[in-house]
Write a protein that holds these residues in place. Structure first.
Motif, PDB file in Angstrom:
ATOM      1  N   CYS A  50       0.820  -1.217   0.000  1.00 21.42           N
ATOM      2  CA  CYS A  50       0.000   0.000   0.000  1.00 21.42           C
ATOM      3  C   CYS A  50       0.856   1.272   0.000  1.00 21.42           C
ATOM      4  O   CYS A  50       0.319   2.373  -0.097  1.00 21.42           O
ATOM      5  CB  CYS A  50      -0.907   0.038   1.223  1.00 21.42           C
ATOM      6  SG  CYS A  50      -2.179  -1.225   1.212  1.00 21.42           S
ATOM      7  N   GLY A  51       2.168   1.131   0.171  1.00 21.58           N
ATOM      8  CA  GLY A  51       3.020   2.319   0.256  1.00 21.58           C
ATOM      9  C   GLY A  51       2.945   2.979   1.618  1.00 21.58           C
ATOM     10  O   GLY A  51       3.133   4.188   1.750  1.00 21.58           O
ATOM     11  N   ALA A  68      -9.777  -3.205   6.910  1.00 17.10           N
ATOM     12  CA  ALA A  68      -9.397  -3.242   5.489  1.00 17.10           C
ATOM     13  C   ALA A  68      -9.502  -1.859   4.853  1.00 17.10           C
ATOM     14  O   ALA A  68     -10.550  -1.237   4.906  1.00 17.10           O
ATOM     15  CB  ALA A  68     -10.320  -4.200   4.740  1.00 17.10           C
ATOM     16  N   PRO A  69      -8.391  -1.354   4.293  1.00 14.26           N
ATOM     17  CA  PRO A  69      -8.501  -0.068   3.604  1.00 14.26           C
ATOM     18  C   PRO A  69      -9.152  -0.265   2.231  1.00 14.26           C
ATOM     19  O   PRO A  69      -9.071  -1.341   1.649  1.00 14.26           O
ATOM     20  CB  PRO A  69      -7.042   0.369   3.436  1.00 14.26           C
ATOM     21  CG  PRO A  69      -6.230  -0.862   3.545  1.00 14.26           C
ATOM     22  CD  PRO A  69      -7.043  -1.925   4.219  1.00 14.26           C
ATOM     23  N   HIS A  70      -9.841   0.765   1.757  1.00 13.79           N
ATOM     24  CA  HIS A  70     -10.470   0.699   0.430  1.00 13.79           C
ATOM     25  C   HIS A  70      -9.571   1.437  -0.556  1.00 13.79           C
ATOM     26  O   HIS A  70      -9.294   2.619  -0.377  1.00 13.79           O
ATOM     27  CB  HIS A  70     -11.849   1.340   0.454  1.00 13.79           C
ATOM     28  CG  HIS A  70     -12.843   0.549   1.239  1.00 13.79           C
ATOM     29  ND1 HIS A  70     -14.191   0.766   1.186  1.00 13.79           N
ATOM     30  CD2 HIS A  70     -12.665  -0.487   2.099  1.00 13.79           C
ATOM     31  CE1 HIS A  70     -14.804  -0.089   1.982  1.00 13.79           C
ATOM     32  NE2 HIS A  70     -13.903  -0.851   2.558  1.00 13.79           N
ATOM     33  N   LEU A  71      -9.134   0.754  -1.580  1.00 11.69           N
ATOM     34  CA  LEU A  71      -8.208   1.358  -2.530  1.00 11.69           C
ATOM     35  C   LEU A  71      -8.713   1.178  -3.951  1.00 11.69           C
ATOM     36  O   LEU A  71      -9.480   0.257  -4.244  1.00 11.69           O
ATOM     37  CB  LEU A  71      -6.845   0.680  -2.425  1.00 11.69           C
ATOM     38  CG  LEU A  71      -6.164   0.699  -1.067  1.00 11.69           C
ATOM     39  CD1 LEU A  71      -4.948  -0.187  -1.090  1.00 11.69           C
ATOM     40  CD2 LEU A  71      -5.781   2.121  -0.714  1.00 11.69           C
ATOM     41  N   ASP A  78      -4.580   3.750  -7.305  1.00  9.16           N
ATOM     42  CA  ASP A  78      -3.800   4.159  -6.131  1.00  9.16           C
ATOM     43  C   ASP A  78      -2.492   3.371  -6.041  1.00  9.16           C
ATOM     44  O   ASP A  78      -1.500   3.854  -5.484  1.00  9.16           O
ATOM     45  CB  ASP A  78      -4.581   3.895  -4.831  1.00  9.16           C
ATOM     46  CG  ASP A  78      -5.802   4.793  -4.686  1.00  9.16           C
ATOM     47  OD1 ASP A  78      -5.760   5.915  -5.205  1.00  9.16           O
ATOM     48  OD2 ASP A  78      -6.787   4.362  -4.063  1.00  9.16           O
ATOM     49  N   LEU A  79      -2.515   2.130  -6.512  1.00 14.16           N
ATOM     50  CA  LEU A  79      -1.338   1.274  -6.401  1.00 14.16           C
ATOM     51  C   LEU A  79      -0.679   1.027  -7.761  1.00 14.16           C
ATOM     52  O   LEU A  79       0.235   0.213  -7.864  1.00 14.16           O
ATOM     53  CB  LEU A  79      -1.719  -0.071  -5.768  1.00 14.16           C
ATOM     54  CG  LEU A  79      -2.341  -0.029  -4.371  1.00 14.16           C
ATOM     55  CD1 LEU A  79      -2.469  -1.421  -3.796  1.00 14.16           C
ATOM     56  CD2 LEU A  79      -1.516   0.839  -3.425  1.00 14.16           C
TER      57      LEU A  79
END
Lengths: 646, 646
Positions: free
Chosen positions: A316-317, A335-338, A342-343
C-alpha cells in the motif's frame, strides 16, 4: 539414485503427476493441485476422499469396503487416503471429494457450458451438498448489467444517471464519482443509450459498449514475504482461470520482514523501492494471467490481496517502520479501500483493491484469509491452524475464542537460505524416501534442479529416522552412522572442512550438471525455522492450559509445496506429537481465503469480524518463548507419533 | 433630484442604511441585510417583526398597541412592517424578529463569547422558540476531535488507526483513505500521538498538530448565472464570518445559460474554459473571505454549492450539451460527492464539495436549496415560490405536492442587459419614488452609479402609475404624458431617434459624470424578464386549476437586490394580483439553503428528498406558455391589487 515412478492421470482435469511406488493417492492428488476432503484426517473412515480408478491396478485397502460399500468398490472407487500407488493409474475425481474451495478446479477443467449443473452461478451454492461448511454463495463485489435504455424524450427527460439507475434495478449504486460523471453523457450518446453498466463495490465505474456481462474477472493475490501467488478468477462463474507464482522481488533487499522494514527505516527511498518492485511483480503476474487466459485486462475489476502486516503495508506504500521496533504496531487493522490506480495496478483503471484486514503485530491479512478459508472462526472444537511461511502464523481456536501469534521462521521452507533450495515448481525434489538408497519425486518428472520445502522435510526426517542426522542436527560422518546404514546412503555423506554434507543428487543426474547437496548449514537453517514454529505452537497451547492431545485437529497451511508428509513434519518436531489423522493439510489457505473474498462480499465481512475477534499474542519478549525455542532446536529423539502413517 | 434621507442604525450589528422618508422600517432593515419575520405578510397582526427604537422619533402605528401591548409600546417596540421612517433612528433588532436563517447575523455582530446563550452550539437549536419551522440542529458534515492518545506499549499495541478510532468515540469514521493512511504513522509520531482528528463526511482526512477544534469553517456558494455569492461560516458556532459576491465571469461568454451551453457545444475547449473561469472566481471569493476573516484556508473543509443545472454541471466539468436541445436532459439529479481537489478549489486539499441535488431540466440545485430554506416541502397550504434570477424558477406547493418549472428571464433584474444596470452594491439606485420629482435611495448613500433590479422595478412601476409608460411598454413623449405630470418629471423625458429615454440622474449628480438613463430598450428587456416569470406562474396555477387568490402565500426569492416593493412587483405584473400581505420576501433563498446544508447533514438529506419529490414541468414546447408569455408582455392597465401597500 533409483528412480522408478508411476504416472497418475487425474480426470476430468487431465492433470498428470509422477509418484514413487507406495505413495498414497491423496498425496499424488495434492501434487496435482487437487486437495481432497479428509474430515476423518485420512483415517480411512469417512469415505469423503473417494476417487474412482478408471484404469490401472489399485487393489482396495482394508478400510475400503467398510467405508464405501461393496458396490462402489466394485465400480472402482477407492479411498485416496489409503490407496497406495503400485503402477500407472487413470483416476476420476468426483467434485464432492475435493476440498470445498477447490471444487471449481474440476468444473473448469471439464469445460462445462455456462449454466451447466456443476458450474457455479450467482445465487447458487458452490457445493452439491447444501449446509456444508465450505458452501458459499457467488456474490462478488462486481456486477455487470447490459441495458438498452429508453431514449430521452419530452415525456421522459430523466437525468442520465437516473435513467441508468432505474434500468438496472434492483441493483443500485452510490452517487456517481466525478470521473465517470464527466464521461457518462458522451458514453451514453455515442453508444445509443445501450451498453453494460459496471458496478464495483457499489460504485458505477463504467458503461462499456455492447454486452460485456460475461467478461468479469478478478485476481486473488497471496502476498508472501518470499512468494507471490496470483489466481485469476471468472467472477461470473466462480471458476479459476489460471494461477501464476513469482518470487517476491523484495527478497533481493533481504529475505525476511525484518530486513524489509530495516530497508524502509534506513533508506529514505526504501519504502518506495520496495513498493515499486512488488507492484511490478504483481503486474507481471497480471500480464501472464491475462495472456494465458486470453482476456482483456480492462475486464479485471478487482484485486484481493492477503499478506502479513509488513507486506500489506509495503504494497500500500505505508511505512512499516513502527513494525520494526517494540511494540510492533501496524498502521491499520481494518481493510482499507483502494483503487487499482492508487497502487498503479494494471487492471481496469477504476478497479478496486481489497487488502485483507489484519489482526495485530505481524499477524496480518494472510492469517485472516487462512481463517476464512478454513472456517476456523466457526470452530467449536479445539483446533490449531499453522501457516508455514517465512513469517509463520499460528492460530489456536479453543472454546469459541481465537488467539494468534507469529514467529520469524525464515524462508527455509520456501526454498530460500537452503543451498540448493527452490520453490515447489518444475524440477524441485518434492518427496524423498530413503529405503536402501534415496528415491525422490521431482515435480514435472524432470531431472532434479533443487529441493523444495516438502522435500527438505522428507530428507531431514528420513536422515533422523536412519540416525544419519543426530538430534542436535549434526550430520554424522560415515564412521559415526549406525552400522545398519545402507552403503548407498553412507556413500552420500561427504566430509569436508570439518563437517559433513549429504549428497542428494550426483552431478550426472541434475539439470545443471552440478551435484545437489544438503549441507550441514542447510540443516541449521531448517532447524531455526522448525524451532520457531514448534515453539510458537507450544506457547499458545500452554497459554490456554492445553496439551497436544487436547487438539482435535491441526490445520496445516502453507505455500511451501504441494504436500508434506504429516509423519515427517511430526518427526522433525514441526508439528506436535498427535496422531496423523488429526493433521489436515489445507493447501495455500491464504490464497484460498483471498479467492473467497473475491467471490463473495459476505466473506469480506467475515474477514472483518475475524480480524476484530482474534486476540494477538506478542511472543517477542516472552522468556517462555525463548526457552521453548531453545529446546525445539533439538529434534525429537524418536518419532513422537510412531505407528501412525499419513 | 431631491435627496432627503434619514440614517437608520441597527443594533447590535451596527449596520447603517439611508432611507427615504416614509420608507417602512421592514424595508430599511432588509436594505441592511436583515430579513425580518413576517408570518402575517406584513399586515401588522402577528407582531413577529417587532423592533425596539432606541433613539429617534417613530410614533407607533395604529396596529402597534393591539399587536404588541401597551408595555412593549412604552418600551419603544414598534412593528417594522408598519412603522414609517420620519427621521434618523437607532433601532435594536431582537434575535427572534429575524427570519430564521438569518438569526446568526445578529449573534455574530454582537461578538458574543462562544457558548453564550444566543450563540448556536452543537445540538442546540438556532431558535429561541423550539418547534418553529426554521429551527435546526447544528450538525455539519465536519467534526474535529482533539485527542491525547496513549502511547503504544506492549500491553497496548493497537494499530494507529484503531488507537485513533477508539479515542474519538462515539464518533466513528470510514476505512481511512490511502492518502492519509500513508501520512498517519508519521503524523502521529511527530506529534507525540497528540493532535486534532478531522472527520469530513465520515472520512478521516487529517490529524492536525495541537488543538485546532475551534478552527472549522465552510463556505456556501450560490452559483448564479450572473452572480456568485459566497458566505464563510464558522461550523463550530454556526455563525456567518463574511459574505463576498462577484459577477460570474462566464458572462463574458454570454449572459444566459443558453449562451454558455452553446459555447460548450460549439467549442471543444468551451467547457474547460467556462469551468476554469468560474472555479477561478470561486477561488477569488475564497481568497477574499479568508483574508477578511483572518483564517487559514486549510481550516475550510467543505464548500456547498447551489446553482441551476447548467451552472452546476459546468462547475463540475460535466458537459451540459444535452441541456441545449430537446428534451433538456441533465446528467445527474442526485448530489455527486466531490473532493475540493477534483475541482481545484483552494481550501483544505482533503475538503469536500457538496453540489445540491437537482430536479430536472433547468431546475437545479438552487431551487432545491430555496425549498430547503423556505421549508416549502413541509407546506400544507397552497404556496408559490418564485426565485427571480437570470434563470427564473417557480415552484408551486399544493396539496402536499410540488411542481416546478424554469423560465429564461434573462439577467435584467440582476442589472445586466440594462444600459445603466448594475448589481445591488454600493452606488446602485435601489429604490425610486416619483412624487413631484424623482427621489431615490442609493446603496451606501453615495452618488448613483447605476440601477439595480429593485430600482428598475420601482422606476417602471412608478412610470406606469403616472402614465408616463404605456401598458405596451412604450415611454410616452412629453406631449403624450397625462396633463397632470409634474414638470420636473416631464423634463426627464428625452426624445431621441424616434424614441424616448427617461433621465434617472443628471450627469452632475452621478459618479461617472455621465447621465443615467432608463432607455426604451431597457424597458423592453425588462418586459421580457417580467413576462417570462409572469407566464410561468400563470401556467403552473392553470395546471393545478388554481386562481391567484387561491394562493395563501407567494415566497419571493432572488439575489437581485435587498428588497423589492411588493406593490411595485405586482403593479408591473411580475407577481400575481393578490394582496401584498400574502407576498413574502425571503432573500437569497438559494444561498440560505446552501448555508443550511453546510450547517446540517439533515438538510442535505432533506435536499435529496426534495429533489426526488418535486415534479418538473417543461414549458419549452407548451403553446399555453407562448400565449401566456405574449399577453404578459403587456403591463397591467392598472394596479391589480390597488389599495394594498407593502
Amino acid at each position: 539414485m533409483k528412480r522408478q515412478e508411476y504416472k497418475i492421470s487425474f480426470e476430468p482435469t487431465g492433470r498428470q503427476v509422477y509418484a514413487l511406488p507406495d505413495t498414497i493417492l491423496l498425496e499424488a492428488a495434492a501434487q496435482a493441485g487437487l486437495i481432497l476432503q479428509t474430515p476423518c484426517g485420512g483415517a480411512g473412515k469417512c469415505g469423503k476422499c473417494r476417487l474412482k480408478v478408471v484404469s490401472g491396478a489399485c487393489p482396495p485397502s482394508a478400510n475400503c469396503r467398510p467405508a464405501l460399500g461393496e458396490t462402489e468398490v466394485a465400480q472402482g472407487y477407492r479411498l485416496a487416503c489409503q490407496a497406495r500407488i503400485q503402477g500407472d493409474l487413470v483416476v476420476e475425481v468426483p467434485v464432492t471429494s475435493l476440498f470445498e474451495s477447490q471444487q471449481q478446479i474440476l468444473v473448469q477443467a471439464a469445460d462445462l457450458p455456462p449454466g451447466s449443473a456443476r458450474a457455479l452461478s450467482p445465487g447458487r451454492s458452490a457445493s452439491a451438498e447444501p449446509g456444508r461448511p465450505g458452501e458459499m454463495e457467488l456474490c462478488p463485489a462486481i456486477s455487470k448489467h447490459f441495458v438498452e435504455l429508453d431514449m430521452p424524450s419530452q415525456a421522459d427527460a430523466r437525468s442520465d444517471v437516473e435513467r441508468l439507475r432505474t434500468a438496472i434495478r434492483p441493483t443500485d449504486f452510490d452517487p456517481v464519482g466525478i470521473r465517470l460523471l464527466r464521461l457518462l453523457p458522451g458514453l451514453l450518446r455515442r453508444q445509443g443509450f445501450r451498453g453494460t453498466a459496471v458496478i464495483v463495490d457499489g460504485d458505477l465505474v463504467d458503461f462499456e459498449p455492447g454486452d460485456t456481462t460475461s467478461q468479469c474477472y478478478g485476481i486473488a493475490v497471496d502476498v508472501g514475504t518470499t512468494t507471490l501467488v496470483g489466481t485469476l478468477i471468472n467472477l461470473k462463474t466462480g471458476l479459476d482461470m489460471g494461477v501464476e507464482a513469482k518470487i517476491n522481488p523484495q527478497t533481493s533487499y533481504g529475505d525476511d520482514v525484518i530486513a524489509r522494514i530495516r530497508k524502509c527505516r534506513e533508506d529514505a527511498k526504501g519504502l518506495a523501492q520496495l513498493q515499486r518492485v512488488i507492484i511490478g511483480a504483481v503486474n507481471e503476474i497480471v500480464d501472464e494471467l491475462v495472456r494465458a487466459a486470453g482476456i482483456d485486462r480492462a475486464h479485471i475489476y478487482e484485486i484481493v490481496m492477503a499478506g502479513n502486516t509488513t507486506m500489506q503495508q509495503i504494497v500500500c506504500g505505508i511505512d512499516p517502520s513502527a513494525l520494526g521496533e517494540l511494540p510492533f504496531v501496524p498502521v491499520f487493522t481494518d481493510a482499507p479501500h483502494l483503487n487499482a490506480a492508487d497502487l498503479a495496478l494494471e487492471i481496469n483503471p477504476c478497479g478496486k483493491v481489497f487488502i485483507f484486514p489484519q489482526i495485530g503485530g505481524f499477524v496480518g491479512g494472510d492469517t485472516v484469509a487462512g481463517i476464512v478459508a478454513s472456517r476456523l472462526d466457526r470452530e467449536t472444537e479445539t483446533v490449531l491452524f499453522v501457516d508455514i511461511g517465512t513469517n509463520g502464523e499460528i492460530v489456536l481456536a479453543h472454546k469459541g475464542q481465537m488467539i494468534a501469534t507469529s514467529v520469524a521462521a525464515g524462508p527455509a521452507f520456501e526454498g530460500a537460505r537452503i543451498s540448493c533450495g527452490m520453490r515447489a515448481t518444475s524440477g524441485a525434489i518434492e518427496k524423498v524416501v530413503m529405503d536402501g538408497d534415496l528415491r525422490m519425486n521431482v515435480i514435472g518428472n524432470t531431472r532434479p534442479a533443487g529441493l523444495c520445502g516438502s522435500g527438505l522435510i522428507d530428507t531431514v526426517a528420513e536422515l533422523l529416522r536412519l540416525g544419519i542426522l543426530d538430534p542436535t542436527g549434526r550430520l554424522r560422518t560415515p564412521d559415526e552412522v549406525p552400522s545398519t546404514t545402507a552403503l548407498a546412503l553412507r556413500k552420500r555423506l561427504i566430509e569436508q572442512e570439518g563437517h559433513v554434507d549429504f549428497l542428494l543428487a550426483h552431478k550426472t543426474e541434475t539439470v545443471s550438471g552440478k551435484p545437489l547437496l544438503l549441507t550441514q548449514r542447510d540443516v541449521r537453517e531448517m532447524q531455526l525455522a522448525n524451532a520457531a514454529i514448534s515453539a510458537g505452537i507450544s506457547i499458545l497451547l500452554e497459554m490456554e492450559g492445553l496439551k497436544p492431545m487436547d487438539l482435535s485437529r491441526v490445520l496445516l497451511a502453507g505455500a511451501f509445496g504441494n504436500f508434506i508428509r504429516r509423519n515427517h513434519a511430526r518427526r522433525i518436531g514441526l508439528l506436535p506429537p498427535i496422531p496423523c489423522d488429526r493433521i489436515r493439510f489445507i493447501g495455500n489457505a491464504s490464497s484460498l481465503g483471498a479467492k473467497r473474498a473475491l467471490l463473495s462480499v459476505a466473506e469480506k465481512q467475515a474477514a472483518a469480524a475475524i480480524a476484530r475477534a482474534v486476540r494477538h499474542v506478542d511472543l517477542s519478549l516472552s522468556p517462555d518463548f525463548q526457552t521453548a525455542f531453545s529446546s525445539a532446536m533439538l529434534f525429537p529423539e524418536d518419532d513422537p507419533g510412531k505407528g501412525c502413517e499419513g
